[in-house]
Design a protein around this motif. Structure first.
Motif, PDB file in Angstrom:
ATOM      1  N   LYS A   1       0.880  -1.164   0.000  1.00  0.00           N
ATOM      2  CA  LYS A   1       0.000   0.000   0.000  1.00  0.00           C
ATOM      3  C   LYS A   1       0.919   1.216   0.000  1.00  0.00           C
ATOM      4  N   PHE A   2       0.676   2.172  -0.885  1.00  0.00           N
ATOM      5  CA  PHE A   2       1.545   3.326  -1.036  1.00  0.00           C
ATOM      6  C   PHE A   2       0.980   4.529  -0.288  1.00  0.00           C
ATOM      7  N   ASN A   3       1.857   5.233   0.410  1.00  0.00           N
ATOM      8  CA  ASN A   3       1.464   6.471   1.089  1.00  0.00           C
ATOM      9  C   ASN A   3       1.440   7.589   0.060  1.00  0.00           C
ATOM     10  N   ILE A   4       0.285   8.199  -0.111  1.00  0.00           N
ATOM     11  CA  ILE A   4       0.093   9.245  -1.114  1.00  0.00           C
ATOM     12  C   ILE A   4       0.061  10.607  -0.413  1.00  0.00           C
ATOM     13  N   ARG A   5       0.842  11.551  -0.939  1.00  0.00           N
ATOM     14  CA  ARG A   5       0.833  12.930  -0.437  1.00  0.00           C
ATOM     15  C   ARG A   5       0.235  13.847  -1.491  1.00  0.00           C
ATOM     16  N   GLU A   6      -0.561  14.800  -1.045  1.00  0.00           N
ATOM     17  CA  GLU A   6      -1.075  15.817  -1.962  1.00  0.00           C
ATOM     18  C   GLU A   6      -0.087  16.977  -2.008  1.00  0.00           C
ATOM     19  N   ILE A   7       0.251  17.412  -3.207  1.00  0.00           N
ATOM     20  CA  ILE A   7       1.106  18.571  -3.422  1.00  0.00           C
ATOM     21  C   ILE A   7       0.260  19.625  -4.128  1.00  0.00           C
ATOM     22  N   ASP A   8       0.102  20.783  -3.490  1.00  0.00           N
ATOM     23  CA  ASP A   8      -0.693  21.876  -4.062  1.00  0.00           C
ATOM     24  C   ASP A   8       0.243  23.047  -4.320  1.00  0.00           C
ATOM     25  N   GLU A   9       0.444  23.348  -5.590  1.00  0.00           N
ATOM     26  CA  GLU A   9       1.312  24.458  -5.982  1.00  0.00           C
ATOM     27  C   GLU A   9       0.497  25.632  -6.528  1.00  0.00           C
ATOM     28  N   GLY A  10      -0.742  25.709  -6.141  1.00  0.00           N
ATOM     29  CA  GLY A  10      -1.608  26.799  -6.612  1.00  0.00           C
ATOM     30  C   GLY A  10      -2.256  26.465  -7.934  1.00  0.00           C
ATOM     31  N   SER A  11      -1.507  26.575  -9.024  1.00  0.00           N
ATOM     32  CA  SER A  11      -2.067  26.280 -10.341  1.00  0.00           C
ATOM     33  C   SER A  11      -1.977  24.791 -10.680  1.00  0.00           C
ATOM     34  N   SER A  12      -1.306  24.012  -9.838  1.00  0.00           N
ATOM     35  CA  SER A  12      -1.167  22.562 -10.045  1.00  0.00           C
ATOM     36  C   SER A  12      -1.452  21.819  -8.747  1.00  0.00           C
ATOM     37  N   ILE A  13      -2.150  20.707  -8.877  1.00  0.00           N
ATOM     38  CA  ILE A  13      -2.387  19.815  -7.740  1.00  0.00           C
ATOM     39  C   ILE A  13      -2.008  18.423  -8.207  1.00  0.00           C
ATOM     40  N   TYR A  14      -1.181  17.745  -7.452  1.00  0.00           N
ATOM     41  CA  TYR A  14      -0.860  16.371  -7.823  1.00  0.00           C
ATOM     42  C   TYR A  14      -0.611  15.534  -6.588  1.00  0.00           C
ATOM     43  N   TYR A  15      -0.564  14.242  -6.778  1.00  0.00           N
ATOM     44  CA  TYR A  15      -0.462  13.265  -5.707  1.00  0.00           C
ATOM     45  C   TYR A  15       0.769  12.425  -5.959  1.00  0.00           C
ATOM     46  N   MET A  16       1.555  12.189  -4.901  1.00  0.00           N
ATOM     47  CA  MET A  16       2.866  11.587  -5.079  1.00  0.00           C
ATOM     48  C   MET A  16       3.140  10.543  -4.002  1.00  0.00           C
ATOM     49  N   SER A  17       3.888   9.512  -4.406  1.00  0.00           N
ATOM     50  CA  SER A  17       4.378   8.500  -3.482  1.00  0.00           C
ATOM     51  C   SER A  17       5.777   8.079  -3.916  1.00  0.00           C
ATOM     52  N   VAL A  18       6.661   7.892  -2.947  1.00  0.00           N
ATOM     53  CA  VAL A  18       8.012   7.392  -3.200  1.00  0.00           C
ATOM     54  C   VAL A  18       8.121   6.054  -2.479  1.00  0.00           C
ATOM     55  N   PHE A  19       8.730   5.067  -3.142  1.00  0.00           N
ATOM     56  CA  PHE A  19       8.769   3.714  -2.577  1.00  0.00           C
ATOM     57  C   PHE A  19      10.025   2.980  -3.043  1.00  0.00           C
ATOM     58  N   HIS A  20      10.381   1.928  -2.330  1.00  0.00           N
ATOM     59  CA  HIS A  20      11.550   1.124  -2.681  1.00  0.00           C
ATOM     60  C   HIS A  20      11.188   0.086  -3.740  1.00  0.00           C
ATOM     61  N   VAL A  21      12.144  -0.181  -4.634  1.00  0.00           N
ATOM     62  CA  VAL A  21      11.967  -1.204  -5.666  1.00  0.00           C
ATOM     63  C   VAL A  21      13.248  -2.027  -5.777  1.00  0.00           C
ATOM     64  N   ALA A  22      13.099  -3.219  -6.313  1.00  0.00           N
ATOM     65  CA  ALA A  22      14.234  -4.101  -6.588  1.00  0.00           C
ATOM     66  C   ALA A  22      14.511  -4.096  -8.090  1.00  0.00           C
ATOM     67  N   HIS A  23      15.724  -4.481  -8.462  1.00  0.00           N
ATOM     68  CA  HIS A  23      16.093  -4.518  -9.877  1.00  0.00           C
ATOM     69  C   HIS A  23      15.178  -5.486 -10.637  1.00  0.00           C
ATOM     70  N   GLU A  24      14.634  -5.031 -11.739  1.00  0.00           N
ATOM     71  CA  GLU A  24      13.735  -5.755 -12.631  1.00  0.00           C
ATOM     72  C   GLU A  24      12.396  -6.116 -11.988  1.00  0.00           C
ATOM     73  N   GLU A  25      12.065  -5.482 -10.860  1.00  0.00           N
ATOM     74  CA  GLU A  25      10.782  -5.744 -10.214  1.00  0.00           C
ATOM     75  C   GLU A  25       9.648  -5.210 -11.077  1.00  0.00           C
ATOM     76  N   MET A  26       8.610  -6.004 -11.216  1.00  0.00           N
ATOM     77  CA  MET A  26       7.408  -5.633 -11.960  1.00  0.00           C
ATOM     78  C   MET A  26       6.300  -5.414 -10.934  1.00  0.00           C
ATOM     79  N   LEU A  27       5.654  -4.263 -10.984  1.00  0.00           N
ATOM     80  CA  LEU A  27       4.557  -3.962 -10.067  1.00  0.00           C
ATOM     81  C   LEU A  27       3.278  -3.717 -10.844  1.00  0.00           C
ATOM     82  N   ASP A  28       2.210  -4.318 -10.358  1.00  0.00           N
ATOM     83  CA  ASP A  28       0.868  -4.056 -10.866  1.00  0.00           C
ATOM     84  C   ASP A  28       0.220  -3.059  -9.915  1.00  0.00           C
TER      85      ASP A  28
END
Length: 98
Positions: free
Chosen positions: A46-73
């Protein structure tokens, strides 16, 4: 600015929700966004999502660890502000860390 550290073993998910607006590129809107994923061996995340509000832009972001050649659905559940229907977005991404 957002405390994101670059690393070859990290992935980043960024989501923007744009509402169609006649005569323009659209308008960014707020939403409740949840994201989960699983790899090919069935390990669930489960990914932790953060809202980023820059006034004229709103987006949602998550940073996570991955392994080499890992495939995620990925499965995203998006409930746009002012709407009652949740939208589901699914996609697959492979990561290369070397």
């Amino acid at each position: 600015a957002y405390g994101i550290v670059r690393s070859k073993n990290r992935g980043m998910l960024t989501v923007s929700i744009i509402k169609k607006k006649s005569g323009s590129m659209g308008k960014p809107v707020r939403a409740a966004v949840t994201a989960s994923g699983s790899n090919l061996t069935g390990q669930f995340r489960k990914f932790n999502i953060r809202e980023i509000d820059e006034g004229s832009s709103i987006y949602y972001m998550s940073v996570f660890h991955v392994a080499h050649e890992e495939m995620l659905d990925f499965v995203l559940q998006i409930l746009t502000e002012g709407e009652s229907q949740t939208h589901t977005v699914k996609f697959r991404q492979q990561f290369f860390t070397q």
